[in-house]
Design a protein around this motif. Structure first.
Motif, PDB file in Angstrom:
ATOM      1  N   PRO A  20       0.805  -1.226   0.000  1.00  0.00           N
ATOM      2  CA  PRO A  20       0.000   0.000   0.000  1.00  0.00           C
ATOM      3  C   PRO A  20       0.841   1.281   0.000  1.00  0.00           C
ATOM      4  N   PHE A  21       1.991   1.278   0.665  1.00  0.00           N
ATOM      5  CA  PHE A  21       2.864   2.452   0.639  1.00  0.00           C
ATOM      6  C   PHE A  21       3.339   2.731  -0.782  1.00  0.00           C
ATOM      7  N   VAL A  22       3.879   1.712  -1.432  1.00  0.00           N
ATOM      8  CA  VAL A  22       4.449   1.876  -2.768  1.00  0.00           C
ATOM      9  C   VAL A  22       3.348   2.218  -3.780  1.00  0.00           C
ATOM     10  N   ALA A  23       2.225   1.528  -3.707  1.00  0.00           N
ATOM     11  CA  ALA A  23       1.149   1.751  -4.673  1.00  0.00           C
ATOM     12  C   ALA A  23       0.556   3.153  -4.555  1.00  0.00           C
ATOM     13  N   THR A  24       0.286   3.585  -3.339  1.00  0.00           N
ATOM     14  CA  THR A  24      -0.322   4.917  -3.193  1.00  0.00           C
ATOM     15  C   THR A  24       0.694   6.024  -3.461  1.00  0.00           C
ATOM     16  N   ALA A  25       1.961   5.822  -3.094  1.00  0.00           N
ATOM     17  CA  ALA A  25       2.980   6.828  -3.411  1.00  0.00           C
ATOM     18  C   ALA A  25       3.125   6.967  -4.933  1.00  0.00           C
ATOM     19  N   ALA A  26       3.120   5.847  -5.632  1.00  0.00           N
ATOM     20  CA  ALA A  26       3.197   5.894  -7.100  1.00  0.00           C
ATOM     21  C   ALA A  26       1.964   6.575  -7.679  1.00  0.00           C
ATOM     22  N   PRO A  32      -4.602   9.821 -12.605  1.00  0.00           N
ATOM     23  CA  PRO A  32      -5.277  11.077 -12.967  1.00  0.00           C
ATOM     24  C   PRO A  32      -5.420  11.955 -11.716  1.00  0.00           C
ATOM     25  N   ILE A  33      -5.474  13.244 -11.908  1.00  0.00           N
ATOM     26  CA  ILE A  33      -5.416  14.203 -10.802  1.00  0.00           C
ATOM     27  C   ILE A  33      -6.460  13.929  -9.712  1.00  0.00           C
ATOM     28  N   ALA A  34      -7.670  13.582 -10.085  1.00  0.00           N
ATOM     29  CA  ALA A  34      -8.702  13.304  -9.079  1.00  0.00           C
ATOM     30  C   ALA A  34      -8.318  12.111  -8.212  1.00  0.00           C
ATOM     31  N   TRP A  35      -7.679  11.123  -8.816  1.00  0.00           N
ATOM     32  CA  TRP A  35      -7.257   9.944  -8.069  1.00  0.00           C
ATOM     33  C   TRP A  35      -6.004  10.209  -7.243  1.00  0.00           C
ATOM     34  N   GLN A  36      -5.233  11.200  -7.648  1.00  0.00           N
ATOM     35  CA  GLN A  36      -4.064  11.565  -6.857  1.00  0.00           C
ATOM     36  C   GLN A  36      -4.472  12.041  -5.465  1.00  0.00           C
ATOM     37  N   VAL A  37      -5.553  12.776  -5.400  1.00  0.00           N
ATOM     38  CA  VAL A  37      -6.062  13.249  -4.102  1.00  0.00           C
ATOM     39  C   VAL A  37      -6.470  12.066  -3.228  1.00  0.00           C
ATOM     40  N   VAL A  38      -7.148  11.118  -3.827  1.00  0.00           N
ATOM     41  CA  VAL A  38      -7.539   9.897  -3.109  1.00  0.00           C
ATOM     42  C   VAL A  38      -6.291   9.133  -2.663  1.00  0.00           C
ATOM     43  N   ALA A  39      -5.307   9.035  -3.542  1.00  0.00           N
ATOM     44  CA  ALA A  39      -4.074   8.312  -3.217  1.00  0.00           C
ATOM     45  C   ALA A  39      -3.345   8.968  -2.041  1.00  0.00           C
ATOM     46  N   ILE A  40      -3.311  10.281  -2.001  1.00  0.00           N
ATOM     47  CA  ILE A  40      -2.654  10.989  -0.892  1.00  0.00           C
ATOM     48  C   ILE A  40      -3.368  10.690   0.420  1.00  0.00           C
ATOM     49  N   ARG A  41      -4.675  10.766   0.403  1.00  0.00           N
ATOM     50  CA  ARG A  41      -5.447  10.454   1.629  1.00  0.00           C
ATOM     51  C   ARG A  41      -5.227   9.002   2.051  1.00  0.00           C
ATOM     52  N   TYR A  46      -2.999   5.063   5.698  1.00  0.00           N
ATOM     53  CA  TYR A  46      -2.275   3.805   5.906  1.00  0.00           C
ATOM     54  C   TYR A  46      -1.024   4.032   6.746  1.00  0.00           C
ATOM     55  N   ALA A  47      -0.321   5.115   6.479  1.00  0.00           N
ATOM     56  CA  ALA A  47       0.881   5.428   7.264  1.00  0.00           C
ATOM     57  C   ALA A  47       0.527   5.614   8.739  1.00  0.00           C
ATOM     58  N   ALA A  48      -0.590   6.274   9.013  1.00  0.00           N
ATOM     59  CA  ALA A  48      -1.016   6.473  10.405  1.00  0.00           C
ATOM     60  C   ALA A  48      -1.351   5.136  11.068  1.00  0.00           C
ATOM     61  N   VAL A  49      -2.002   4.266  10.344  1.00  0.00           N
ATOM     62  CA  VAL A  49      -2.333   2.939  10.876  1.00  0.00           C
ATOM     63  C   VAL A  49      -1.061   2.154  11.197  1.00  0.00           C
ATOM     64  N   ILE A  50      -0.115   2.153  10.276  1.00  0.00           N
ATOM     65  CA  ILE A  50       1.118   1.389  10.482  1.00  0.00           C
ATOM     66  C   ILE A  50       1.953   1.993  11.597  1.00  0.00           C
ATOM     67  N   LEU A  51       2.007   3.314  11.683  1.00  0.00           N
ATOM     68  CA  LEU A  51       2.738   3.937  12.782  1.00  0.00           C
ATOM     69  C   LEU A  51       2.117   3.542  14.124  1.00  0.00           C
ATOM     70  N   SER A  52       0.807   3.537  14.195  1.00  0.00           N
ATOM     71  CA  SER A  52       0.127   3.093  15.416  1.00  0.00           C
ATOM     72  C   SER A  52       0.415   1.627  15.712  1.00  0.00           C
ATOM     73  N   ALA A  87       0.255   9.856  15.107  1.00  0.00           N
ATOM     74  CA  ALA A  87      -0.409   9.440  13.872  1.00  0.00           C
ATOM     75  C   ALA A  87      -1.797  10.046  13.714  1.00  0.00           C
ATOM     76  N   TRP A  88      -2.599   9.962  14.741  1.00  0.00           N
ATOM     77  CA  TRP A  88      -3.976  10.453  14.600  1.00  0.00           C
ATOM     78  C   TRP A  88      -4.038  11.956  14.319  1.00  0.00           C
ATOM     79  N   PRO A  89      -3.352  12.787  15.091  1.00  0.00           N
ATOM     80  CA  PRO A  89      -3.404  14.216  14.765  1.00  0.00           C
ATOM     81  C   PRO A  89      -2.814  14.541  13.395  1.00  0.00           C
ATOM     82  N   ALA A  90      -1.870  13.742  12.927  1.00  0.00           N
ATOM     83  CA  ALA A  90      -1.289  13.989  11.607  1.00  0.00           C
ATOM     84  C   ALA A  90      -2.366  13.959  10.524  1.00  0.00           C
TER      85      ALA A  90
END
Length: 151
Positions: A20-26, A32-41, A46-52, A87-90
């Motif tokens: 998930p890190f590699v796929a969403t970062a890519a 497409p730009i609309a999906w980039q916003v979704v990918a960032i979120r 996912y990063a917050a979940v893994i950090l927790s 993670a959560w406040p981030a």
């Protein structure tokens, strides 16, 4: 770094956890730009979940391997809460700021894991596996931060 020293299952699960890190970062660069916003979120969530999750590892080590009431137990239990409290406040911050907070969290966890007190009670193979995983996670954060910074 010897990944083959780690038992096969943690090694495979750790690598799978990078997907998930590699796929969403890519996707933050290639979709497409609309999906980039979704990918960032999705990336930040996912990063917050893994950090927790990494805090939960320390909580589990404290409960199973430390003596309750002693200083190492108390210290590990308290430190186990820090990743979730970062993670959560981030997730509530601007995405660029949140990504930097998550980077700080991953770096802090890794520093703790590498410290004398942090290494205590962890299996030897854990260090090499976590080093690789953290490097990939930080590289993915770098790509997302670069994208968010307007590249």
């Amino acid at each position: 770094m010897r990944l083959n020293a780690a038992p096969r299952l943690p090694w495979m699960l750790g690598l799978a956890g990078l997907i998930p890190f590699v796929a969403t970062a890519a996707a933050t660069w290639l979709a497409p730009i609309a999906w980039q916003v979704v990918a960032i979120r999705a990336f930040l969530g996912y990063a917050a979940v893994i950090l927790s999750f990494l805090g939960g590892v320390q909580w589990g080590v404290a409960m199973c391997r430390e003596r309750p009431g002693e200083t190492p137990f108390r210290a590990r239990m308290l430190l186990a809460m820090v990743p979730s409290l970062l993670a959560w406040p981030a997730l509530l911050l601007h995405p660029l700021t949140g990504a930097w907070v998550l980077v700080a969290g991953f770096v802090l966890v890794r520093f703790h894991e590498c410290s004398r007190d942090g290494r205590t009670q962890l299996p030897d193979w854990y260090q090499s596996l976590r080093t690789l995983l953290t490097l990939v996670v930080l590289a993915c954060h770098g790509l997302v931060i670069w994208r968010l910074a307007g590249a």
